[in-house]
Design an enzyme around this catalytic site. Structure first.
Site, short mmCIF file in Angstrom:
data_model
loop_
_atom_site.label_atom_id
_atom_site.label_comp_id
_atom_site.label_asym_id
_atom_site.label_seq_id
_atom_site.Cartn_x
_atom_site.Cartn_y
_atom_site.Cartn_z
CD GLU A 1 0.43 3.28 3.89
OE1 GLU A 1 1.03 4.12 4.59
OE2 GLU A 1 0.82 2.11 3.76
CD GLU B 1 3.09 0.95 0.26
OE1 GLU B 1 3.55 0.89 1.42
OE2 GLU B 1 2.73 2.02 -0.27
#
Length: 462
Positions: free
Chosen positions: A168, A367
């Site tokens: 991320e 995720e």
């Protein structure tokens, strides 16, 4: 037993964590400080209930027990990260042998239990010394990162085939340089653009370095939190707002990572508002030649946007929000604890976009998860009855399965997270794990979702 949703042979079932959020032992084993340790010392009040990253879930001491539990929960794969400040305290120079021992032990233990380690090199945890030099604003820090990546490939590449450069990478940009929710708490879009750009240069250089190592079945990728941008309506103004949000929050990393170049529209906007980062000779060729082999997709919630209601204040700092307003869709399904919308079809839309516009790159859900407060309310006969989590995973998996049926190259599903862990500024406020952690004595216990997931993994479907 009839399976309505069957997944491809060899599908990766597991979960993801990060070093700072689970290891603990912050002052042990010669570990250096990262920005979280430092910021917590400076401003403990910015952390939920003043809880810092010192102990977290104590994986450092309990990894054997935890890996046994992973096996029990049906994991055949597990994504972890290496703490740069543990492996190379200070970020440069001498490798810390105690850290090498620790990561070797963890990797060997995973393999002994038939769990494949997926290793990520950077999960928001810049060594503080390098942050003081400018962090990702600095080209020298990029070079230090590449040296760190090479050490990791050299040390662990004989047993680890799947590597990821960043998790991320948009988050340190948003948190640290735009919206003031991560250290160094800067609000400056031009510096944010530099940080984002150098992160992608660092990623491409790490990919280039990786390919010089002869790692058996080796693949290197990046993990991006892709958030579909849905317009309020088909009105051209709303469509434009969602396009610009997509450029800033998704394509700013997705395009250079997978296609090897930046979207021209994004360059044009940054140029028009004088926010372009500094680049160097050879950068363009570097990005083009070093795209990723595999993409991890983190998905939690959609982004819904509409055209601006009001012109931005010309004296305010430039922000992506100059181009769109967030839109709250009536009747949306919510996770009230996080204030996040639950929209399972978003996962399908991401995977179809990757299929159609990104060469159907090999990918997996790296995720996806649901954080809930005060989970002990659901304790019955010693087990947390987290039916809401089972429903959340199941409904997302249905859409993932549909995408796979329609040709998406998705290879796995990892939940965030394996066990309740320390969240960056929220500590243990919201619990995400298959495994519950009692913070008083650090004891572990499986939640209902863990048993359900085990069955899904065993049957490779449900």
């Amino acid at each position: 037993m009839t399976l309505n949703y069957k997944f491809p042979e060899g599908f990766w079932w597991g979960s993801a964590t990060s070093a700072t959020q689970i290891e603990g032992a912050a002052n042990e084993g010669n570990r250096g400080q990262n920005i979280w340790d430092y910021w917590y010392e400076q401003e403990p009040n910015r952390f939920f209930e003043n809880i810092g990253p010192e102990i977290t879930s104590d994986f450092y001491h309990r990894y054997k027990e935890d890996i046994q539990l992973m096996k029990e929960v049906g994991h055949n794969s597990f994504r972890m990260s290496i703490s740069w400040s543990r492996l190379i305290p200070g970020g440069r120079g001498e490798v810390n042998q105690e850290a090498v021992q620790f990561y070797n032990d963890v990797i060997d233990e995973l393999l002994a239990n038939d769990i494949e380690p997926f290793v990520n090199l950077f999960h928001f945890d810049m060594p503080i010394e390098l942050q003081h030099e400018g962090g990702w604003e600095s080209r020298e820090v990029v070079d230090a990162y590449v040296d760190y990546a090479k050490e990791a490939f050299q040390l662990f590449g004989d047993r680890v085939a799947k590597w990821f450069t960043f998790n991320e990478p948009i988050v340190p940009v948003e948190g640290g340089y735009l919206y003031d929710f991560h250290y160094p708490n800067v609000v400056d879009a031009k510096r944010a653009a530099q940080v984002a750009y150098h992160t992608m240069i660092a990623s491409a250089k790490a990919v280039e370095a990786f390919r010089e190592f002869d790692i058996k079945d080796g693949k290197i990728g990046i993990v991006l939190n892709l958030t579909p941008s849905y317009p309020r309506s088909q009105n051209p103004a709303d469509l434009k707002a969602s396009h610009v949000a997509d450029l800033f929050f998704n394509r700013s990393f997705l395009d250079p990572a997978v296609l090897g170049e930046y979207p021209q529209d994004l360059i044009d906007i940054l140029k028009e508002y004088e926010q372009l980062p500094k680049t160097e000779e050879g950068d363009r060729a570097l990005l083009k030649a070093n795209t990723v082999d595999i993409l991890g997709v983190n998905y939690y919630q959609p982004r819904r946007v509409k055209a601006k209601e009001h012109q931005p204040n010309p004296d305010s700092p430039f922000l992506p929000d100059w181009f769109f307003d967030n839109y709250e869709m009536p009747g949306r399904k919510m996770n009230i604890y996080r204030g996040w919308e639950i929209y399972e079809k978003g996962l399908y839309d991401i995977m179809i976009n990757l299929r159609d516009n990104y060469g159907n790159i090999e990918s997996f859900i790296s995720e996806n998860g649901m954080g809930v407060q005060n989970e002990e309310r659901f304790l019955k006969d010693g087990e947390i009855q987290d039916d809401y989590r089972i429903e959340f995973i199941r409904e997302h998996l249905k859409w993932l399965n549909k995408a796979i049926q329609e040709g998406s190259n998705a290879k796995g599903y990892h939940m965030w997270t394996f066990m309740d862990n320390w969240s960056w500024s929220n500590a243990y406020k919201n619990r995400y794990g298959f495994v519950s952690i009692n913070l008083e004595d650090q004891s572990r216990s499986l939640k209902k979702s863990a048993h359900w997931f085990r069955k899904v993994s065993d049957n490779n479907g449900f």
